[in-house]
Design a protein around this motif. Structure first.
Motif, mmCIF file in Angstrom:
data_model
loop_
_atom_site.group_PDB
_atom_site.id
_atom_site.type_symbol
_atom_site.label_atom_id
_atom_site.label_comp_id
_atom_site.label_asym_id
_atom_site.label_seq_id
_atom_site.Cartn_x
_atom_site.Cartn_y
_atom_site.Cartn_z
ATOM 1 N N PRO A 94 0.823 -1.215 0.000
ATOM 2 C CA PRO A 94 0.000 0.000 0.000
ATOM 3 C C PRO A 94 0.853 1.260 0.000
ATOM 4 N N GLY A 95 0.256 2.332 -0.470
ATOM 5 C CA GLY A 95 0.934 3.619 -0.490
ATOM 6 C C GLY A 95 0.982 4.218 -1.877
ATOM 7 N N VAL A 96 1.739 5.282 -2.013
ATOM 8 C CA VAL A 96 1.845 6.013 -3.274
ATOM 9 C C VAL A 96 2.963 5.424 -4.133
ATOM 10 N N TRP A 97 2.687 5.286 -5.407
ATOM 11 C CA TRP A 97 3.659 4.841 -6.390
ATOM 12 C C TRP A 97 3.694 5.883 -7.513
ATOM 13 N N THR A 98 4.900 6.220 -7.967
ATOM 14 C CA THR A 98 5.064 7.247 -8.991
ATOM 15 C C THR A 98 5.401 6.609 -10.329
ATOM 16 N N ILE A 99 4.634 6.935 -11.342
ATOM 17 C CA ILE A 99 4.873 6.376 -12.670
ATOM 18 C C ILE A 99 6.203 6.896 -13.222
ATOM 19 N N ASP A 100 7.014 5.994 -13.734
ATOM 20 C CA ASP A 100 8.323 6.323 -14.289
ATOM 21 C C ASP A 100 8.208 6.443 -15.804
ATOM 22 N N PRO A 101 8.169 7.657 -16.364
ATOM 23 C CA PRO A 101 7.992 7.803 -17.810
ATOM 24 C C PRO A 101 9.115 7.178 -18.630
ATOM 25 N N ALA A 102 10.315 7.108 -18.052
ATOM 26 C CA ALA A 102 11.450 6.550 -18.795
ATOM 27 C C ALA A 102 11.291 5.059 -19.041
ATOM 28 N N HIS A 103 10.464 4.392 -18.234
ATOM 29 C CA HIS A 103 10.271 2.958 -18.382
ATOM 30 C C HIS A 103 8.797 2.609 -18.568
ATOM 31 N N SER A 104 8.033 3.560 -19.082
ATOM 32 C CA SER A 104 6.616 3.351 -19.354
ATOM 33 C C SER A 104 6.303 3.873 -20.753
ATOM 34 N N SER A 105 5.162 3.499 -21.289
ATOM 35 C CA SER A 105 4.765 4.011 -22.595
ATOM 36 C C SER A 105 3.257 4.195 -22.647
ATOM 37 N N VAL A 106 2.854 5.248 -23.360
ATOM 38 C CA VAL A 106 1.441 5.534 -23.616
ATOM 39 C C VAL A 106 1.290 5.538 -25.134
ATOM 40 N N ALA A 107 0.648 4.514 -25.660
ATOM 41 C CA ALA A 107 0.587 4.341 -27.107
ATOM 42 C C ALA A 107 -0.855 4.233 -27.585
ATOM 43 N N ALA A 108 -1.066 4.588 -28.842
ATOM 44 C CA ALA A 108 -2.385 4.474 -29.460
ATOM 45 C C ALA A 108 -2.210 3.956 -30.882
ATOM 46 N N VAL A 109 -3.164 3.166 -31.320
ATOM 47 C CA VAL A 109 -3.132 2.575 -32.657
ATOM 48 C C VAL A 109 -4.442 2.902 -33.360
ATOM 49 N N ALA A 110 -4.347 3.403 -34.598
ATOM 50 C CA ALA A 110 -5.532 3.718 -35.398
ATOM 51 C C ALA A 110 -5.447 3.001 -36.733
ATOM 52 N N GLN A 111 -6.584 2.644 -37.247
ATOM 53 C CA GLN A 111 -6.617 2.009 -38.570
ATOM 54 C C GLN A 111 -6.375 3.064 -39.640
ATOM 55 N N HIS A 112 -5.648 2.681 -40.689
ATOM 56 C CA HIS A 112 -5.338 3.606 -41.778
ATOM 57 C C HIS A 112 -5.754 3.001 -43.107
ATOM 58 N N LEU A 113 -6.605 3.721 -43.820
ATOM 59 C CA LEU A 113 -7.075 3.323 -45.151
ATOM 60 C C LEU A 113 -7.809 1.993 -45.140
ATOM 61 N N GLY A 114 -8.211 1.534 -43.956
ATOM 62 C CA GLY A 114 -8.962 0.288 -43.870
ATOM 63 C C GLY A 114 -8.127 -0.965 -44.062
ATOM 64 N N ILE A 115 -6.792 -0.816 -44.203
ATOM 65 C CA ILE A 115 -5.979 -2.003 -44.499
ATOM 66 C C ILE A 115 -4.785 -2.169 -43.568
ATOM 67 N N SER A 116 -4.415 -1.123 -42.822
ATOM 68 C CA SER A 116 -3.230 -1.236 -41.965
ATOM 69 C C SER A 116 -3.422 -0.351 -40.738
ATOM 70 N N SER A 117 -2.382 -0.247 -39.921
ATOM 71 C CA SER A 117 -2.470 0.519 -38.680
ATOM 72 C C SER A 117 -1.360 1.558 -38.622
ATOM 73 N N VAL A 118 -1.675 2.684 -37.973
ATOM 74 C CA VAL A 118 -0.686 3.710 -37.664
ATOM 75 C C VAL A 118 -0.503 3.722 -36.158
ATOM 76 N N HIS A 119 0.752 3.672 -35.714
ATOM 77 C CA HIS A 119 1.068 3.624 -34.297
ATOM 78 C C HIS A 119 1.622 4.968 -33.849
ATOM 79 N N GLY A 120 1.153 5.433 -32.716
ATOM 80 C CA GLY A 120 1.646 6.671 -32.144
ATOM 81 C C GLY A 120 1.865 6.518 -30.653
ATOM 82 N N ARG A 121 2.566 7.487 -30.067
ATOM 83 C CA ARG A 121 2.792 7.448 -28.624
ATOM 84 C C ARG A 121 2.932 8.878 -28.108
ATOM 85 N N PHE A 122 2.680 9.045 -26.826
ATOM 86 C CA PHE A 122 2.910 10.320 -26.164
ATOM 87 C C PHE A 122 4.199 10.197 -25.354
#
Length: 273
Positions: A94-122
């Motif tokens: 229990p307690g507070v934990w701090t997210i480490d951005p250097a060892h974490s990732s926030v990613a999103a995937v969207a469909q492109h042209l109905g045939i493939s995917s585009v990957h992005g991240r923050f």
């Protein structure tokens, strides 16, 4: 071939040093094999038809056992065996934990042209996780993402994503997620209920969360790892831009798959860089 198996961690990585031991119903060992660099076990020793117990061990991981039935072919196909970190299956302290951005990732995937995917991240984000002491369901998480840090590997596309057509980063510089509750879905699986503020719109969003374990780091701290996924509809956050390339086919899909790999450090601050 007598035995085939794949040894993986709970987040899908190969365990190259795993040892597989096969015993018959009397407890006698009939086969011992080691995984290769890809976590694969392939042993050509034929096995007599019958029922067997397969035990997988690896340094740093809790042992796992599986059953196997060998037919007249003499083959035992165990499939994928998942190993958990030794001592890391219990929930984080229990307690507070701090997210480490250097060892974490926030990613999103969207469909492109109905045939493939585009990957992005923050690339710019921060957050905290608070593990409740008495009832894990009362745990909380809060994260803030700088919208302008979107990176899809293409400068022109990223500029468009920052524009009012999509993220509108000048008017809405932050993406914020605050949890409102937690539901257990298994020993290491949870549904996180929360509210997402995106593009100036606040919507309830659930995350499917898998707890991957806790362990010591090289800097004297303790870390916990999680993986979370969800799907968002752009229309729910007033992002209606699209370009139709042909009847029924849009340039960019209306649904985003969000994939979060989170490593958090115990305490209210990160270790010195």
């Amino acid at each position: 071939m007598g035995l085939t198996a794949r040894i993986r961690t709970r987040d899908g990585w190969a365990v190259s040093h795993a040892v597989v031991t096969v015993t018959d119903m009397t407890g006698a060992q009939v086969l011992r094999a080691e995984a290769d660099a890809e976590g694969a076990v392939r042993d050509a020793t034929p096995l007599a038809p019958g029922a067997y117990t397969v035990v997988v061990t690896a340094v740093g991981y809790a042992p796992a056992a599986a059953s196997a039935i060998v037919t007249a072919s003499g083959r035992a196909e165990v499939g994928t065996v998942t190993l958990a970190r030794q001592g890391g299956t219990e929930l984080p302290p229990p307690g507070v934990w701090t997210i480490d951005p250097a060892h974490s990732s926030v990613a999103a995937v969207a469909q492109h042209l109905g045939i493939s995917s585009v990957h992005g991240r923050f690339t710019d984000f921060a957050g905290t996780i608070e593990i409740a002491p008495d009832d894990v369901a009362k745990s909380r998480v809060e994260a803030v993402i700088r919208a302008a840090s979107i990176d899809t590997g293409n400068g022109m596309r990223d500029t468009h994503l920052r524009s009012p057509d999509f993220l509108d980063v000048e008017r809405c510089p932050e993406i914020v997620y605050r949890s409102t509750g937690l539901t257990e879905a298994g020993s290491d699986r949870f549904t996180v209920h929360g509210e997402l503020t995106l593009h100036g719109v606040v919507r309830p969003v659930d995350l499917d969360l898998v707890y991957l374990g806790t362990g010591a780091d090289p800097w004297g701290g303790t870390r916990a790892a999680f993986r979370a996924t969800t799907e968002l509809r752009r229309e729910d956050f007033a992002m209606h831009y699209n370009q139709v390339v042909q009847a029924g086919i849009a340039a960019i899909g209306t649904t985003l798959r969000v994939e979060l790999d989170v490593q958090a450090v115990q305490g209210e601050s990160l270790p010195p860089a």
